[in-house]
Design an enzyme around this catalytic site. Sequence first.
Site, PDB file in Angstrom:
ATOM      1  N   ASP A  72      -7.956   4.437  -3.343  1.00 45.75           N
ATOM      2  CA  ASP A  72      -7.013   3.430  -2.862  1.00 45.75           C
ATOM      3  C   ASP A  72      -6.640   2.477  -3.988  1.00 45.75           C
ATOM      4  O   ASP A  72      -7.509   1.841  -4.582  1.00 45.75           O
ATOM      5  CB  ASP A  72      -7.629   2.641  -1.689  1.00 45.75           C
ATOM      6  CG  ASP A  72      -6.579   1.964  -0.829  1.00 45.75           C
ATOM      7  OD1 ASP A  72      -5.549   1.522  -1.381  1.00 45.75           O
ATOM      8  OD2 ASP A  72      -6.780   1.858   0.395  1.00 45.75           O
ATOM      9  N   CYS A 112       0.799  -1.230   0.000  1.00 43.72           N
ATOM     10  CA  CYS A 112       0.000   0.000   0.000  1.00 43.72           C
ATOM     11  C   CYS A 112       0.832   1.280   0.000  1.00 43.72           C
ATOM     12  O   CYS A 112       0.532   2.226  -0.719  1.00 43.72           O
ATOM     13  CB  CYS A 112      -0.975   0.019   1.175  1.00 43.72           C
ATOM     14  SG  CYS A 112      -0.156   0.116   2.800  1.00 43.72           S
ATOM     15  N   HIS A 135      -1.420   1.295   7.155  1.00 41.61           N
ATOM     16  CA  HIS A 135      -2.035   1.383   5.826  1.00 41.61           C
ATOM     17  C   HIS A 135      -1.920   2.823   5.322  1.00 41.61           C
ATOM     18  O   HIS A 135      -2.080   3.769   6.084  1.00 41.61           O
ATOM     19  CB  HIS A 135      -3.512   0.963   5.850  1.00 41.61           C
ATOM     20  CG  HIS A 135      -4.101   0.934   4.461  1.00 41.61           C
ATOM     21  ND1 HIS A 135      -3.700   0.001   3.532  1.00 41.61           N
ATOM     22  CD2 HIS A 135      -5.006   1.725   3.831  1.00 41.61           C
ATOM     23  CE1 HIS A 135      -4.345   0.229   2.381  1.00 41.61           C
ATOM     24  NE2 HIS A 135      -5.138   1.266   2.552  1.00 41.61           N
TER      25      HIS A 135
END
Length: 262
Positions: free
Chosen positions: A124, A69, A109
Site C-alpha cells: 500500500d 489511494c 480504499h
Amino acid sequence: MSKLNELFRKRLNIPESENITFETLDQVLEKTATAIPFENICVIDNRTRDISKENLIEKILVKKEGGLCYELNSLFYFFLIENGFHAVLARGVVYEIAAQEYQTLGRTHVTILITHEERTYLIDTGFGGNLPLRPVPLTGETVTSYNGEFRIKKMNSEHGDYVLELKLRHKDKDWRIGYAFDSKKTITDVSEFNEIQTIISEHKNSPFNKHPLMTRLTNQGNVTLTPTSFTQWEDGNVTKEKVDKVRFKELAIRHFGIHPDS
C-alpha cells in the site's frame, strides 16, 4: 523502458539500470512514501480527471503532484507490472478509529496484492501516514518498518476476507484495524475507480471533500498540512504550528511541492 517506468524512477531517484526485485521493494516503497504525498487538492479544487494510466502519469509524474489511494496505488500497480511483478488491485473499507466502525462509503480504499513465490502480499502506497513500507504477507506474520508494525488477519465479513492491522511507531500502543479488503475480487482495469473518485469527491460523508489535506512520510517521521495546522513528527517528537492562508501555501510548496489554487 516505458514513459511511466522512466518518470517514476526519476521521481524516486532510482537509476534506469537498477533492477527492481522483491528483495529491493522495501527501499522502493520507502522512497515512494517520502517522495509522493497523499493529498486531495484536485478534489478540493474540483479539477479531478478520469482515472487512467495516462492521466495518472500526467498528474503524479509530469506535474509532480500526489493523490489519494485510488491514484497512488493504481500508479504503483502499473510500475510493478512494468518491472515484472505479478500484481493486481483490490478494494477495501477503511475503519474509523474515532467512531469504532467501518466507513459507510463502501469499498473506497484501493490497495495492491502481489504474488511472489506462490505467496500473496499486500502493498500500500496510498494510506496516508499509515504505510507499511514493506510487503505484508497474507499469512499473518508481523512485518516491521520504521513506520511501525503491520499484519494481516483472515476475517470474513461484509467488507472483505482480510483485515490490515497496524501499530504505528510512537503513536499506537495497541494493534488497531486499518481497513478490511477483498482478495477474491481483484481489479486490473483502473477505470473502475472512477466510481470511487465520484464518491470521494461528492458524498457528504467523504472525509476528503471538506478541506485540503497533505501528508507524506519523512526519514524521521511524517509531515501533515491542513488549512489550520502543520504537524511534524520527528523521531517520536511532535510539533504543531497554526497556519493561515499565506503560510499554508508556503508550506504546501516547500514540503509537498504542491501549488494549491484555493
